[in-house]
Every structure is written in C-alpha cells, then in structure tokens.
Design a protein around this motif. Structure first.
Motif, PDB file in Angstrom:
ATOM      1  N   ASN A  30       5.118  10.167  14.153  1.00 18.41           N
ATOM      2  CA  ASN A  30       5.435   9.104  13.191  1.00 18.41           C
ATOM      3  C   ASN A  30       5.022   9.516  11.795  1.00 18.41           C
ATOM      4  O   ASN A  30       3.953  10.114  11.605  1.00 18.41           O
ATOM      5  N   ASN A  31       5.841   9.200  10.817  1.00 15.96           N
ATOM      6  CA  ASN A  31       5.530   9.571   9.449  1.00 15.96           C
ATOM      7  C   ASN A  31       6.213   8.594   8.503  1.00 15.96           C
ATOM      8  O   ASN A  31       7.068   7.807   8.911  1.00 15.96           O
ATOM      9  N   GLY A  32       5.828   8.638   7.238  1.00 13.00           N
ATOM     10  CA  GLY A  32       6.441   7.771   6.236  1.00 13.00           C
ATOM     11  C   GLY A  32       5.410   6.878   5.561  1.00 13.00           C
ATOM     12  O   GLY A  32       4.324   6.624   6.097  1.00 13.00           O
ATOM     13  N   PRO A  33       5.735   6.388   4.381  1.00 11.48           N
ATOM     14  CA  PRO A  33       4.780   5.574   3.605  1.00 11.48           C
ATOM     15  C   PRO A  33       4.390   4.276   4.271  1.00 11.48           C
ATOM     16  O   PRO A  33       3.357   3.679   3.925  1.00 11.48           O
ATOM     17  N   GLN A  34       5.156   3.812   5.265  1.00  8.49           N
ATOM     18  CA  GLN A  34       4.816   2.568   5.936  1.00  8.49           C
ATOM     19  C   GLN A  34       3.510   2.700   6.726  1.00  8.49           C
ATOM     20  O   GLN A  34       2.871   1.691   7.061  1.00  8.49           O
ATOM     21  N   LEU A  35       3.091   3.942   7.012  1.00  7.03           N
ATOM     22  CA  LEU A  35       1.869   4.135   7.779  1.00  7.03           C
ATOM     23  C   LEU A  35       0.631   3.661   7.028  1.00  7.03           C
ATOM     24  O   LEU A  35      -0.393   3.351   7.653  1.00  7.03           O
ATOM     25  N   ILE A  36       0.699   3.633   5.691  1.00  9.06           N
ATOM     26  CA  ILE A  36      -0.481   3.176   4.939  1.00  9.06           C
ATOM     27  C   ILE A  36      -0.338   1.729   4.459  1.00  9.06           C
ATOM     28  O   ILE A  36      -1.142   1.266   3.668  1.00  9.06           O
ATOM     29  N   ASP A  37       0.674   1.015   4.955  1.00 10.27           N
ATOM     30  CA  ASP A  37       0.778  -0.412   4.644  1.00 10.27           C
ATOM     31  C   ASP A  37      -0.323  -1.165   5.372  1.00 10.27           C
ATOM     32  O   ASP A  37      -0.562  -0.936   6.568  1.00 10.27           O
ATOM     33  N   PRO A  38      -1.027  -2.061   4.694  1.00 10.30           N
ATOM     34  CA  PRO A  38      -2.085  -2.826   5.361  1.00 10.30           C
ATOM     35  C   PRO A  38      -1.517  -3.798   6.389  1.00 10.30           C
ATOM     36  O   PRO A  38      -0.397  -4.281   6.248  1.00 10.30           O
ATOM     37  N   VAL A  39      -2.290  -4.050   7.437  1.00  4.78           N
ATOM     38  CA  VAL A  39      -1.920  -5.031   8.447  1.00  4.78           C
ATOM     39  C   VAL A  39      -3.034  -6.063   8.559  1.00  4.78           C
ATOM     40  O   VAL A  39      -4.174  -5.831   8.165  1.00  4.78           O
TER      41      VAL A  39
END
Length: 239
Positions: A228-237
């Motif tokens: 998995n890769n992409g800027p969505q990985l550092i989006d807070p949850v």
C-alpha cells in the motif's frame, strides 16, 4: 525502532534543503509514503573525490538500500536484519563500528510510523513528524563488494544504510520506547565529516529530539501492508 517512514520530496528539493554539492543518483525515486526495509532510499553523505583527493570532501545525495550489509558479509541478505542500530552500542558492534567511525550519513524523512499495542496484528499505527520541515535521521552506510562480478560492473557494489535509534522522548515514548536518532542542522557537517573518527565525541554529539518537537496522530492500518502506498496513508483517523 523505525520500521517504516515517508519521503515524498524530490531529490532536487532534498539536495537544496541539505545543502548538497552533488546529486549522485542513477534513477530518481518516486514519492514513497510507505518506505520499508530493503527499499532504495535517499541518503546524504560526505566523501572525498577519488579523482581529486586534495580537493576537499563533497556533500552528496545518493541512493542507498535500507538494511546495512557490512563489507565483510558473505551474503547481502544480512541487510534484511540490520535496519536499525542502537546508538548506545553501534560504535562497538562488529556490524556497525567501521561504518560509525568513517561512513555516517543522514536519511531524510518527512516522518516515520510507529505502532502501539500489545496484540500482534491489532497494533495501532501512528505517524510521527515535525510540524514543518524534514527530519534528518542519523544513519550509517556501507559499501559491499559482490565478488562474483567484475570490477567494472556498476552493480558489483551495493551501497546500504542503517538507521540509528535512541530512547524515545516522553511524548513519542507513549507510542514506542525507541525512535530514530535525529541530527540537528548545526551538527550536520560534524556528523558527516569522514575525517572525524573519534567515536566517543561523535556519540556525545548526538542527543534525542527535544520533547515537544514532534507531533503524532493515528493513521489507518492500511500502512501495515508494504504494497500500500500514497498520501492517504498519513491521513489522520479517529480512534
């Protein structure tokens, strides 16, 4: 420890930020929000020019493989186990002491991931990063020679690196007890200087990040899979 991190800047941007004299990369890496062991990464290092040994050392940025392969290793797969080294003992360990004495580097990162929890497979990942700017993680690099290849084969030499770790600051320690050792800008030149070999002085020069200088927030478990890769990985949850 550090098992994953983020580098999305271009090599040119990193060269500017780290005051590099020479960009020494064959292929430019794509932005990576899930840098994992064995992947190619950018490293900043200082080396003397072989063609002009009296011209002074140059600060360079080049591609290294994450996972250090000591020069004496019989097999490069040892690098899969040597992704982190404790700064408290690296200068004495056989796998790292030669590199600590002469081959130190900086590994740029926008931030790194750590996991909190006791149950395997159910740990919560967090993204840890500075409010702004790029982290300069302390690292060591080595050059391993593949004896099965001729000297003029550019693939005969494997450049690899390990991240130095230290005790985590109080705020980060709530997530994981260890973290990458960071080098502040004022110490870059000393840390990278290949002519400085006093390991005691180099060790004492390093210090853990000042408490409160890093932010952390939970992110999706999507980061658990290397694919998995992409800027969505550092989006807070929200937990």
């Amino acid at each position: 420890m550090c098992g994953r991190y983020v580098v999305s800047q271009s090599v040119d941007d990193l060269a500017d930020e780290f005051d590099v004299d020479r960009v020494d990369v064959k292929e430019r890496l794509e932005p990576d929000w899930n840098v994992a062991p064995s992947k190619p990464v950018y490293g900043v290092l200082t080396r003397h020019r072989r063609d002009e040994p009296d011209a002074g050392a140059q600060r360079r940025i080049r591609t290294l493989r994450w996972g250090l392969v000591p020069s004496w290793a019989d097999d490069p797969t040892i690098g899969n186990k040597l992704i982190n080294a404790r700064v408290e003992t690296a200068a004495q360990k056989p796998s790292f002491r030669r590199a600590f004495a002469r081959r130190r580097c900086l590994l740029p990162a926008e931030g790194f991931y750590e996991w909190r929890g006791e149950t395997k497979g159910k740990k919560q990942p967090f993204f840890i990063h500075p409010p702004e700017g790029t982290l300069a993680m302390a690292g060591l690099y080595e050059i391993w020679r593949d004896q099965s290849r001729p000297d003029d084969d550019p693939d005969a030499f494997l450049w690899s690196a390990v991240i130095l770790t230290t005790d985590a600051t109080d705020d980060v320690g709530e997530i994981h007890p260890r973290m990458p050792m960071l080098v502040d800008r004022a110490s870059w030149a000393e840390w990278l200087d290949p002519d400085r070999t006093d390991t005691d002085g180099l060790t004492s020069m390093l210090a853990p990040a000042t408490p409160g200088t890093l932010d952390a927030y939970p992110v999706s478990t999507e980061v658990n899979r290397v694919a998995n890769n992409g800027p969505q990985l550092i989006d807070p949850v929200t937990l």
